[in-house]
Design a protein around this motif. Structure first.
Motif, PDB file in Angstrom:
ATOM      1  N   VAL A  25       0.841  -1.193  -0.022  1.00  0.00           N
ATOM      2  CA  VAL A  25       0.160  -0.105   0.048  1.00  0.00           C
ATOM      3  C   VAL A  25       0.814   1.234   0.044  1.00  0.00           C
ATOM      4  O   VAL A  25       0.578   2.230  -0.723  1.00  0.00           O
ATOM      5  N   VAL A  26       2.012   1.359   0.958  1.00  0.00           N
ATOM      6  CA  VAL A  26       2.662   2.597   1.092  1.00  0.00           C
ATOM      7  C   VAL A  26       3.415   2.822   0.056  1.00  0.00           C
ATOM      8  O   VAL A  26       4.092   3.929  -0.386  1.00  0.00           O
ATOM      9  N   ARG A  27       3.786   1.829  -0.766  1.00  0.00           N
ATOM     10  CA  ARG A  27       4.734   1.797  -1.781  1.00  0.00           C
ATOM     11  C   ARG A  27       4.264   1.997  -3.177  1.00  0.00           C
ATOM     12  O   ARG A  27       4.689   2.559  -4.224  1.00  0.00           O
ATOM     13  N   ALA A  28       2.827   2.014  -3.072  1.00  0.00           N
ATOM     14  CA  ALA A  28       2.317   2.004  -4.338  1.00  0.00           C
ATOM     15  C   ALA A  28       2.157   3.459  -5.181  1.00  0.00           C
ATOM     16  O   ALA A  28       2.362   4.474  -4.397  1.00  0.00           O
ATOM     17  N   THR A  29       2.057   3.448  -6.316  1.00  0.00           N
ATOM     18  CA  THR A  29       2.076   4.820  -7.163  1.00  0.00           C
ATOM     19  C   THR A  29       0.871   5.470  -6.767  1.00  0.00           C
ATOM     20  O   THR A  29      -0.122   4.952  -7.064  1.00  0.00           O
ATOM     21  N   LYS A  30       0.873   6.797  -6.288  1.00  0.00           N
ATOM     22  CA  LYS A  30      -0.458   7.138  -5.799  1.00  0.00           C
ATOM     23  C   LYS A  30      -1.177   8.116  -6.851  1.00  0.00           C
ATOM     24  O   LYS A  30      -0.422   8.675  -7.661  1.00  0.00           O
ATOM     25  N   HIS A  31      -2.402   7.585  -6.930  1.00  0.00           N
ATOM     26  CA  HIS A  31      -3.230   8.333  -8.070  1.00  0.00           C
ATOM     27  C   HIS A  31      -3.674   9.719  -7.152  1.00  0.00           C
ATOM     28  O   HIS A  31      -3.767   9.766  -5.975  1.00  0.00           O
ATOM     29  N   GLN A  32      -4.283  10.632  -7.955  1.00  0.00           N
ATOM     30  CA  GLN A  32      -4.828  11.856  -7.352  1.00  0.00           C
ATOM     31  C   GLN A  32      -6.279  11.690  -6.791  1.00  0.00           C
ATOM     32  O   GLN A  32      -7.148  12.251  -7.224  1.00  0.00           O
ATOM     33  N   ALA A  33      -6.464  10.891  -5.808  1.00  0.00           N
ATOM     34  CA  ALA A  33      -7.658  10.675  -5.007  1.00  0.00           C
ATOM     35  C   ALA A  33      -7.388  10.410  -3.721  1.00  0.00           C
ATOM     36  O   ALA A  33      -6.696   9.595  -3.300  1.00  0.00           O
ATOM     37  N   TRP A  34      -8.289  10.918  -2.943  1.00  0.00           N
ATOM     38  CA  TRP A  34      -8.170  10.906  -1.419  1.00  0.00           C
ATOM     39  C   TRP A  34      -9.412  11.313  -0.989  1.00  0.00           C
ATOM     40  O   TRP A  34     -10.310  12.006  -1.638  1.00  0.00           O
ATOM     41  N   PRO A  35      -9.930  11.071   0.277  1.00  0.00           N
ATOM     42  CA  PRO A  35     -11.123  11.585   1.068  1.00  0.00           C
ATOM     43  C   PRO A  35     -11.300  13.006   0.999  1.00  0.00           C
ATOM     44  O   PRO A  35     -10.308  13.729   1.446  1.00  0.00           O
ATOM     45  N   ARG A  36     -12.170  13.425   0.496  1.00  0.00           N
ATOM     46  CA  ARG A  36     -12.160  15.207   0.520  1.00  0.00           C
ATOM     47  C   ARG A  36     -13.084  15.523   1.724  1.00  0.00           C
ATOM     48  O   ARG A  36     -14.341  15.130   1.539  1.00  0.00           O
ATOM     49  N   LEU A  37     -12.756  16.283   2.730  1.00  0.00           N
ATOM     50  CA  LEU A  37     -13.399  16.761   3.770  1.00  0.00           C
ATOM     51  C   LEU A  37     -13.917  18.260   3.931  1.00  0.00           C
ATOM     52  O   LEU A  37     -13.128  18.928   3.164  1.00  0.00           O
ATOM     53  N   THR A  38     -14.737  18.540   4.627  1.00  0.00           N
ATOM     54  CA  THR A  38     -15.013  19.998   4.834  1.00  0.00           C
ATOM     55  C   THR A  38     -14.976  20.278   6.367  1.00  0.00           C
ATOM     56  O   THR A  38     -15.258  19.249   6.952  1.00  0.00           O
ATOM     57  N   SER A  39     -14.798  21.094   6.806  1.00  0.00           N
ATOM     58  CA  SER A  39     -14.747  21.619   8.379  1.00  0.00           C
ATOM     59  C   SER A  39     -16.071  21.215   8.967  1.00  0.00           C
ATOM     60  O   SER A  39     -16.051  20.418  10.005  1.00  0.00           O
ATOM     61  N   VAL A  40     -17.076  21.445   8.329  1.00  0.00           N
ATOM     62  CA  VAL A  40     -18.668  21.136   8.884  1.00  0.00           C
ATOM     63  C   VAL A  40     -18.558  19.583   8.799  1.00  0.00           C
ATOM     64  O   VAL A  40     -19.155  18.985  10.045  1.00  0.00           O
ATOM     65  N   ALA A  41     -18.335  18.865   7.823  1.00  0.00           N
ATOM     66  CA  ALA A  41     -18.477  17.376   7.988  1.00  0.00           C
ATOM     67  C   ALA A  41     -17.385  16.569   8.849  1.00  0.00           C
ATOM     68  O   ALA A  41     -18.049  15.630   9.324  1.00  0.00           O
ATOM     69  N   LEU A  42     -16.304  17.404   9.193  1.00  0.00           N
ATOM     70  CA  LEU A  42     -15.553  16.615   9.738  1.00  0.00           C
ATOM     71  C   LEU A  42     -15.951  16.872  11.337  1.00  0.00           C
ATOM     72  O   LEU A  42     -15.746  16.047  12.088  1.00  0.00           O
ATOM     73  N   LEU A  43     -16.383  18.233  11.851  1.00  0.00           N
ATOM     74  CA  LEU A  43     -16.908  18.325  12.984  1.00  0.00           C
ATOM     75  C   LEU A  43     -18.189  17.430  13.552  1.00  0.00           C
ATOM     76  O   LEU A  43     -18.391  16.517  14.225  1.00  0.00           O
ATOM     77  N   ASP A  44     -18.969  17.021  12.279  1.00  0.00           N
ATOM     78  CA  ASP A  44     -20.222  16.082  12.220  1.00  0.00           C
ATOM     79  C   ASP A  44     -19.646  14.536  12.743  1.00  0.00           C
ATOM     80  O   ASP A  44     -20.132  13.768  13.428  1.00  0.00           O
TER      81      ASP A  44
END
Length: 572
Positions: free
Chosen positions: A444-463
């Motif tokens: 996992v850590v050595r894999a070539t990373k694609h441009q995707a990841w969880p996208r959060l907002t401040s409100v969603a993170l607080l919730d």
């Protein structure tokens, strides 16, 4: 992370595993240090002209780089510059001046000047060819004045002469007497005090001493450093990132080189027989060599617990050990409750926010192939102020690493962060519930990373953290008798018991804590209590010559040094 002493006697090469560069002598330090991936560029800036700030969390290698720069300038024959290395880690000893009197800035800046002047003598001891200016006071006098200030016993006429102007004259004359262009002042553990006003005074000092002749460099932390109103990063000093990004072949080779150097001369061939395991532990240290060295020391000190009869490492033991790096960073984060008591709610709710980040990343990775799992997250900007403060604390602790801004068109702009690899593995955020193996984590850590990841907002993170903006409040100091919080910042008497309230001192609170707060094992703590009168952090710091510690059974020079180092870190 704690260090244990189940092996009663100090092992022959135990000194190899000391994590803090300032506690290793010059020859040993140079032999044990691996080359930072960006070392050439960083050292060039630290050794050159201009003001620089070397930034990174605890244990990421700032002191190593500062000391390398110091020794490199010395080795050049001082034909271009004279280096001065000074450590300000005990600056919080001056914090009582800020609590008890109106002239704290005056006393603190005098202490800063005295510490730099004292360090000139230490440079002279390493290079006898250096000519000292006539204005430099005797070493004994400087030491005495530093001790007086740190004990809060100074009087005005004792330090009147030690102004920034006087320091500038001494430095200019030092350069002239030795026919060099500049004096490079390398200030380690700078502005790490948890007194915000003290930090601001430091940066006023740092800015004031910068000149054509004087090139100040300072090692600072991310997230908690308070610059003065007149100090502007980028304009007054260039910022240099010391934290190594934990990814790629270059990172692996850096950490592997560090492991090889530290195990050199031992009776076990750990690295060559277990390269993949060592590389895995390197990733789980999240770019923080101090955490990695702690893991290596555990293997060395308890070989029977980690190695099999053929010299290979026990995989289950390695997986358990891999958690110690993240444990160290979490302990640093948790310690902020005592070091910054007014931000207690930020630490408490910050833990919830961090766990929510892990949960969101884990959910994002669910069902994905190993090579496509995410190790990072992104949060939409602007980030809500309270979350921004929490993120600063998480960076200081080494739990998240910022990696730039990302623009996603109509979706907005995002700040991107790496998450501590040790938490990703320990909390099943990557690989998941399937059969775990070191090979699968490395995949996992050595894999070539694609441009995707969880996208959060401040409100969603607080919730997700089940918190809200109103949960973040600044706590007022408590009554020293009944521990009731003050009713307001100006309160003079306790609203509960009526006792007159005392000024709150972070330093006194920290040194008054029991030694159990230090990262030492229960075995060692018990041995200290049973064989000495050391009970509090203050007692360790007062054991200046380490005579008390050295009188404890099975505590030799190296372990005594480690204990003192932990106490100093606790108040820095």
């Amino acid at each position: 992370m704690t260090f244990d002493v189940e092996n009663h006697n100090e092992l022959p090469i135990e000194e190899n595993f000391i994590e803090q560069a300032e506690y290793i002598d010059r020859a040993k330090f140079l032999a044990l240090s691996a080359q930072h991936p960006d070392e050439v560029s960083i050292l060039k800036k630290l050794m050159g002209g201009g003001a620089k700030l070397l930034i990174g969390p605890r244990g990421c290698g700032k002191s190593t780089l500062m000391r390398k720069a110091f020794f490199r300038i010395l080795e050049s024959g001082t034909d271009k510059a004279i280096p001065i290395y000074v450590n300000f880690k005990l600056a919080l000893k001056l914090e009582p001046f800020y609590v008890n009197g109106p002239n704290a800035t005056y006393w603190f800046k005098a202490w800063l000047v005295l510490k730099v002047l004292l360090a000139v003598w230490e440079t002279k001891e390493l290079d006898d060819d250096i000519v000292l200016p006539a204005q430099l006071p005797p070493k004994e006098k400087l030491n005495k004045l530093v001790d007086i200030l740190e004990a809060s016993r100074a009087e005005d006429d004792q330090v009147n002469d030690f102004s920034i102007g006087f320091l500038t004259v001494v430095m200019d004359n030092l350069a002239t007497e030795n026919s060099v262009k500049r004096v490079v002042i390398l200030i380690d553990d700078a502005a790490h005090s948890f007194s915000e006003k003290q930090q601001e005074d430091f940066f006023d000092f740092f800015r004031a001493i910068k000149s054509r002749t004087i090139s100040p460099k300072a090692a600072v932390y991310p997230g908690i450093t308070a610059h003065s109103a007149s100090f502007h990063v980028g304009h007054d000093a260039e910022q240099i990132d010391a934290w190594v990004k934990p990814s790629g072949q270059e990172y692996e080779e850096f950490m592997l080189s560090l492991a090889n150097k530290r195990f050199a001369g031992t009776n076990i061939d750990v690295v060559s027989k277990n390269e993949e395991d060592i590389r895995f532990l390197a990733y789980c240290s999240f770019g923080i060599p101090r955490a990695f060295l702690g893991m290596l020391r555990s293997i060395y000190n308890s070989q029977e617990a980690y190695t099999t009869t053929d010299g290979t490492l026990n995989k289950n033991a390695v997986l358990r050990l891999s958690r110690s790096g993240r444990d160290m960073s979490h302990a640093v984060f948790d310690s902020l409750s005592s070091k910054l008591p007014s931000y207690h709610s930020y630490v408490t709710n910050g833990t919830k926010i961090y766990q929510a980040i892990l949960s969101q990343t884990k959910e994002y990775n669910r069902g994905k192939e190993l090579e496509k799992q995410g190790l990072q997250f992104a949060i939409r900007t602007p980030i809500e102020a309270d979350i921004g403060k929490v993120f600063g604390f998480l960076q200081y602790s080494g739990l998240i690493m910022p990696s730039g801004s990302i623009l996603k068109g109509e979706k907005g702009s995002f700040q991107h962060y790496h998450v501590h690899t040790g938490d990703l593995t320990a909390e099943n955020v990557i690989v998941g519930q399937r059969t775990k193996s070191i090979a699968s984590f490395l995949k996992v850590v050595r894999a070539t990373k694609h441009q995707a990841w969880p996208r959060l907002t401040s409100v969603a993170l607080l919730d997700a953290a089940k918190t809200k903006a109103s949960d973040f409040t600044l706590s007022l100091p408590v009554c020293h008798v009944c521990a009731t919080p003050r009713s307001n910042p100006e309160a003079r008497f306790c609203s509960n018991c009526g006792t007159q309230l005392k000024p709150s001192s972070a330093y006194e609170a920290l040194v008054g804590q029991p030694i159990s707060v230090l990262p030492i094992s229960k075995t060692l703590e018990k041995r200290i209590r049973e064989n000495s009168n050391i009970r509090k952090v203050r007692d360790v710091l007062l054991d200046v010559d380490r005579r008390t510690l050295l009188g404890i059974p099975y505590v030799g020079k190296i372990r005594a040094q480690q204990i003192v180092g932990h106490a100093e870190e606790h108040v820095s």
